[in-house]
Design a protein around this motif. Sequence first.
Motif, PDB file in Angstrom:
ATOM      1  N   TRP A 111       0.843  -1.205   0.000  1.00 34.19           N
ATOM      2  CA  TRP A 111       0.000   0.000   0.000  1.00 34.19           C
ATOM      3  C   TRP A 111       0.873   1.248   0.000  1.00 34.19           C
ATOM      4  O   TRP A 111       0.583   2.216  -0.698  1.00 34.19           O
ATOM      5  N   GLY A 112       1.942   1.235   0.815  1.00 36.97           N
ATOM      6  CA  GLY A 112       2.846   2.382   0.856  1.00 36.97           C
ATOM      7  C   GLY A 112       3.781   2.423  -0.335  1.00 36.97           C
ATOM      8  O   GLY A 112       4.060   3.489  -0.889  1.00 36.97           O
ATOM      9  N   TRP A 113       4.268   1.252  -0.732  1.00 33.32           N
ATOM     10  CA  TRP A 113       5.220   1.177  -1.846  1.00 33.32           C
ATOM     11  C   TRP A 113       4.612   1.755  -3.112  1.00 33.32           C
ATOM     12  O   TRP A 113       5.250   2.537  -3.832  1.00 33.32           O
ATOM     13  N   TRP A 114       3.372   1.382  -3.402  1.00 36.61           N
ATOM     14  CA  TRP A 114       2.722   1.859  -4.624  1.00 36.61           C
ATOM     15  C   TRP A 114       2.296   3.328  -4.526  1.00 36.61           C
ATOM     16  O   TRP A 114       1.977   3.948  -5.537  1.00 36.61           O
ATOM     17  N   THR A 144       6.424   1.024   8.125  1.00 38.20           N
ATOM     18  CA  THR A 144       7.771   1.189   7.588  1.00 38.20           C
ATOM     19  C   THR A 144       8.614  -0.045   7.851  1.00 38.20           C
ATOM     20  O   THR A 144       9.327  -0.536   6.968  1.00 38.20           O
ATOM     21  N   LEU A 145       8.532  -0.584   9.070  1.00 38.59           N
ATOM     22  CA  LEU A 145       9.286  -1.795   9.402  1.00 38.59           C
ATOM     23  C   LEU A 145       8.775  -2.994   8.614  1.00 38.59           C
ATOM     24  O   LEU A 145       9.555  -3.847   8.174  1.00 38.59           O
ATOM     25  N   MET A 146       7.463  -3.084   8.438  1.00 39.72           N
ATOM     26  CA  MET A 146       6.899  -4.167   7.628  1.00 39.72           C
ATOM     27  C   MET A 146       7.474  -4.139   6.218  1.00 39.72           C
ATOM     28  O   MET A 146       7.667  -5.183   5.593  1.00 39.72           O
ATOM     29  N   MET A 147       7.746  -2.928   5.706  1.00 42.38           N
ATOM     30  CA  MET A 147       8.306  -2.789   4.363  1.00 42.38           C
ATOM     31  C   MET A 147       9.791  -3.104   4.344  1.00 42.38           C
ATOM     32  O   MET A 147      10.247  -3.954   3.572  1.00 42.38           O
ATOM     33  N   CYS A 148      10.569  -2.436   5.180  1.00 46.57           N
ATOM     34  CA  CYS A 148      12.022  -2.523   5.038  1.00 46.57           C
ATOM     35  C   CYS A 148      12.605  -3.852   5.509  1.00 46.57           C
ATOM     36  O   CYS A 148      13.750  -4.176   5.186  1.00 46.57           O
ATOM     37  N   LEU A 149      11.827  -4.652   6.255  1.00 45.31           N
ATOM     38  CA  LEU A 149      12.316  -5.963   6.677  1.00 45.31           C
ATOM     39  C   LEU A 149      11.916  -7.075   5.710  1.00 45.31           C
ATOM     40  O   LEU A 149      12.314  -8.225   5.888  1.00 45.31           O
ATOM     41  N   GLN A 150      11.150  -6.729   4.669  1.00 47.00           N
ATOM     42  CA  GLN A 150      10.698  -7.745   3.724  1.00 47.00           C
ATOM     43  C   GLN A 150      11.858  -8.435   3.015  1.00 47.00           C
ATOM     44  O   GLN A 150      11.779  -9.622   2.689  1.00 47.00           O
ATOM     45  N   TRP A 193      -0.693   6.161   4.939  1.00 43.65           N
ATOM     46  CA  TRP A 193      -0.190   4.937   4.310  1.00 43.65           C
ATOM     47  C   TRP A 193      -1.284   4.276   3.470  1.00 43.65           C
ATOM     48  O   TRP A 193      -1.040   3.781   2.374  1.00 43.65           O
ATOM     49  N   ILE A 194      -2.501   4.288   3.992  1.00 43.85           N
ATOM     50  CA  ILE A 194      -3.622   3.649   3.300  1.00 43.85           C
ATOM     51  C   ILE A 194      -4.144   4.505   2.156  1.00 43.85           C
ATOM     52  O   ILE A 194      -4.327   4.038   1.035  1.00 43.85           O
ATOM     53  N   LEU A 195      -4.385   5.786   2.443  1.00 43.85           N
ATOM     54  CA  LEU A 195      -5.037   6.651   1.464  1.00 43.85           C
ATOM     55  C   LEU A 195      -4.080   7.236   0.432  1.00 43.85           C
ATOM     56  O   LEU A 195      -4.490   7.598  -0.667  1.00 43.85           O
ATOM     57  N   GLY A 196      -2.811   7.378   0.802  1.00 39.08           N
ATOM     58  CA  GLY A 196      -1.808   7.839  -0.146  1.00 39.08           C
ATOM     59  C   GLY A 196      -1.965   9.276  -0.594  1.00 39.08           C
ATOM     60  O   GLY A 196      -1.558   9.630  -1.707  1.00 39.08           O
ATOM     61  N   TYR A 197      -2.537  10.140   0.258  1.00 38.16           N
ATOM     62  CA  TYR A 197      -2.752  11.526  -0.158  1.00 38.16           C
ATOM     63  C   TYR A 197      -1.514  12.402   0.020  1.00 38.16           C
ATOM     64  O   TYR A 197      -1.479  13.525  -0.473  1.00 38.16           O
ATOM     65  N   ARG A 198      -0.494  11.911   0.684  1.00 40.96           N
ATOM     66  CA  ARG A 198       0.750  12.664   0.828  1.00 40.96           C
ATOM     67  C   ARG A 198       1.650  12.393  -0.377  1.00 40.96           C
ATOM     68  O   ARG A 198       1.620  11.312  -0.963  1.00 40.96           O
ATOM     69  N   GLN A 199       2.433  13.375  -0.755  1.00 42.78           N
ATOM     70  CA  GLN A 199       3.352  13.211  -1.869  1.00 42.78           C
ATOM     71  C   GLN A 199       4.349  12.095  -1.568  1.00 42.78           C
ATOM     72  O   GLN A 199       4.637  11.795  -0.409  1.00 42.78           O
ATOM     73  N   PRO A 200       4.890  11.438  -2.608  1.00 43.18           N
ATOM     74  CA  PRO A 200       5.893  10.383  -2.381  1.00 43.18           C
ATOM     75  C   PRO A 200       6.973  10.836  -1.406  1.00 43.18           C
ATOM     76  O   PRO A 200       7.500  11.948  -1.520  1.00 43.18           O
ATOM     77  N   THR A 201       7.269   9.981  -0.453  1.00 46.39           N
ATOM     78  CA  THR A 201       8.169  10.333   0.646  1.00 46.39           C
ATOM     79  C   THR A 201       9.182   9.219   0.878  1.00 46.39           C
ATOM     80  O   THR A 201       8.826   8.040   0.837  1.00 46.39           O
ATOM     81  N   VAL A 202      10.420   9.607   1.130  1.00 48.19           N
ATOM     82  CA  VAL A 202      11.465   8.643   1.462  1.00 48.19           C
ATOM     83  C   VAL A 202      11.674   8.658   2.978  1.00 48.19           C
ATOM     84  O   VAL A 202      12.036   9.699   3.546  1.00 48.19           O
ATOM     85  N   THR A 203      11.416   7.531   3.615  1.00 50.19           N
ATOM     86  CA  THR A 203      11.686   7.386   5.044  1.00 50.19           C
ATOM     87  C   THR A 203      13.081   6.801   5.210  1.00 50.19           C
ATOM     88  O   THR A 203      13.477   5.909   4.457  1.00 50.19           O
ATOM     89  N   TRP A 222       6.394  -9.463  -7.579  1.00 52.92           N
ATOM     90  CA  TRP A 222       6.164 -10.294  -6.383  1.00 52.92           C
ATOM     91  C   TRP A 222       4.956  -9.781  -5.606  1.00 52.92           C
ATOM     92  O   TRP A 222       4.109 -10.567  -5.167  1.00 52.92           O
ATOM     93  N   LEU A 223       4.844  -8.480  -5.456  1.00 50.15           N
ATOM     94  CA  LEU A 223       3.708  -7.910  -4.730  1.00 50.15           C
ATOM     95  C   LEU A 223       2.395  -8.179  -5.446  1.00 50.15           C
ATOM     96  O   LEU A 223       1.384  -8.523  -4.817  1.00 50.15           O
ATOM     97  N   VAL A 224       2.394  -8.049  -6.765  1.00 52.94           N
ATOM     98  CA  VAL A 224       1.188  -8.349  -7.541  1.00 52.94           C
ATOM     99  C   VAL A 224       0.825  -9.825  -7.402  1.00 52.94           C
ATOM    100  O   VAL A 224      -0.347 -10.184  -7.277  1.00 52.94           O
ATOM    101  N   GLY A 225       1.843 -10.689  -7.401  1.00 55.84           N
ATOM    102  CA  GLY A 225       1.593 -12.119  -7.239  1.00 55.84           C
ATOM    103  C   GLY A 225       0.945 -12.445  -5.911  1.00 55.84           C
ATOM    104  O   GLY A 225      -0.003 -13.250  -5.831  1.00 55.84           O
ATOM    105  N   ILE A 226       1.425 -11.815  -4.834  1.00 54.99           N
ATOM    106  CA  ILE A 226       0.860 -12.057  -3.504  1.00 54.99           C
ATOM    107  C   ILE A 226      -0.565 -11.529  -3.426  1.00 54.99           C
ATOM    108  O   ILE A 226      -1.464 -12.189  -2.885  1.00 54.99           O
ATOM    109  N   GLN A 227      -0.781 -10.334  -3.959  1.00 48.47           N
ATOM    110  CA  GLN A 227      -2.133  -9.773  -3.958  1.00 48.47           C
ATOM    111  C   GLN A 227      -3.086 -10.656  -4.765  1.00 48.47           C
ATOM    112  O   GLN A 227      -4.233 -10.896  -4.354  1.00 48.47           O
ATOM    113  N   SER A 228      -2.621 -11.157  -5.912  1.00 47.83           N
ATOM    114  CA  SER A 228      -3.458 -12.025  -6.743  1.00 47.83           C
ATOM    115  C   SER A 228      -3.796 -13.313  -6.009  1.00 47.83           C
ATOM    116  O   SER A 228      -4.945 -13.782  -6.055  1.00 47.83           O
ATOM    117  N   LEU A 229      -2.803 -13.870  -5.315  1.00 45.39           N
ATOM    118  CA  LEU A 229      -3.047 -15.089  -4.544  1.00 45.39           C
ATOM    119  C   LEU A 229      -4.085 -14.860  -3.456  1.00 45.39           C
ATOM    120  O   LEU A 229      -4.938 -15.716  -3.199  1.00 45.39           O
TER     121      LEU A 229
END
Length: 370
Positions: free
Chosen positions: A72-75, A109-115, A270-280, A343-350
């Motif tokens: 959700w955040g990555w996209w 953020t941790l859920m993302m960067c530890l993937q 993170w869910i709605l994505g209304y903030r401009q792209p941001t690098v944490t 990979w993310l699309v594959g997981i979402q499709s599954l």
Amino acid sequence: MAVTLEQAQRVGYTCLKALLRFAFMVANNLVAIPSYVLYLIMLQPLRVLDSKSFWYIEGVLFKWLLAMVASWGWWAGYTVVEWGDDVKAVSEDEAMMLVNHQATGDVCTLMMCLQDKGTVVRQMMWLMDHIFKYTNFGIVSLIHGDFFIRQGKAHRDQQLVLLKEHLEKYYRSRNRKWIVLFPEGGFLRKRRETSQAFAKKNNLPFLKHVTLPRLGATQVILKTLVAPQENGTPAGRDTVIKESKSKGLQWVIDTTIAYPKGEPIDIQTWILGYRQPTVTHVHYRIFPVKDVPAEPEALTHWLYQRFIEKEDLLTHFYETGAFPPLQGQTKAISREMTLSNLWLVGIQSLAFLSGGMWYCIFQYFYHCLF
């Protein structure tokens, strides 16, 4: 002040995008979480026959669920740059992460960067506020074996006892290796004033970007998970045999999360994505657990020093836009964390295919019965 057509179009696009993202997130939760639960219900015989294999499969499903949250955040363009020590080097060892806490987006953020850190995500345990138990993801965390801690002086002693029991019961039996802890005990904006007052009263450093950590949970984790031979205590023959399958907790990973301009991302963004792209930016520093003192007073001092260092790191980051180099380095090295869209699309499709499969199964049995 008049609103131009271009501004109105931009606002309209942002609102539409947020609405579509929210609808996708709801659909994602409605198929992914029930599917996770139903798969594990079907696998209960395996849990009895081979619990190690059961918890391996549960860990894989858990990692996929966290990857969906990360997506959700990555996209939305919320990416991560990592600094400091490379934690991939200790991804197969047991470790405790000490993380500063600014907003609900820290967890995302941790859920993302530890993937991309090997088996870490599927073998990790989270310590989180008890209110999280009542969210949509609460049932997943309950099954996975995360610990929900209730804040406040009235509950503190009891919660530490429950934490010790929880670790003894679930940590090794479910083959957990990393444990994530937010020692500040709450968000920065909520605890800063109280922490600064405590610091002034006890002649401690004045901190703006972090708060003074609490000792209790850290001490319980170290006492419970560190093998006796790690902290210099002689171990008897029986203990050595018992611990031979596990070296115990080996590392403490001091993790510092920094947001540009000190503006943290919350779960709504993170869910709605209304903030401009941001690098944490996430900074790691790894300490061998044998260098961490066991005595309460010394451990308190050691833990305070870690958060004083976090304060210095964040001050440097907010002034320069980068973290300082590690000791012995002349230049700080950053690493851009990446996820595979395929990979993310594959997981979402599954997830959506699984939801459709379970729906068909329930429809079949419903028609057979009625």
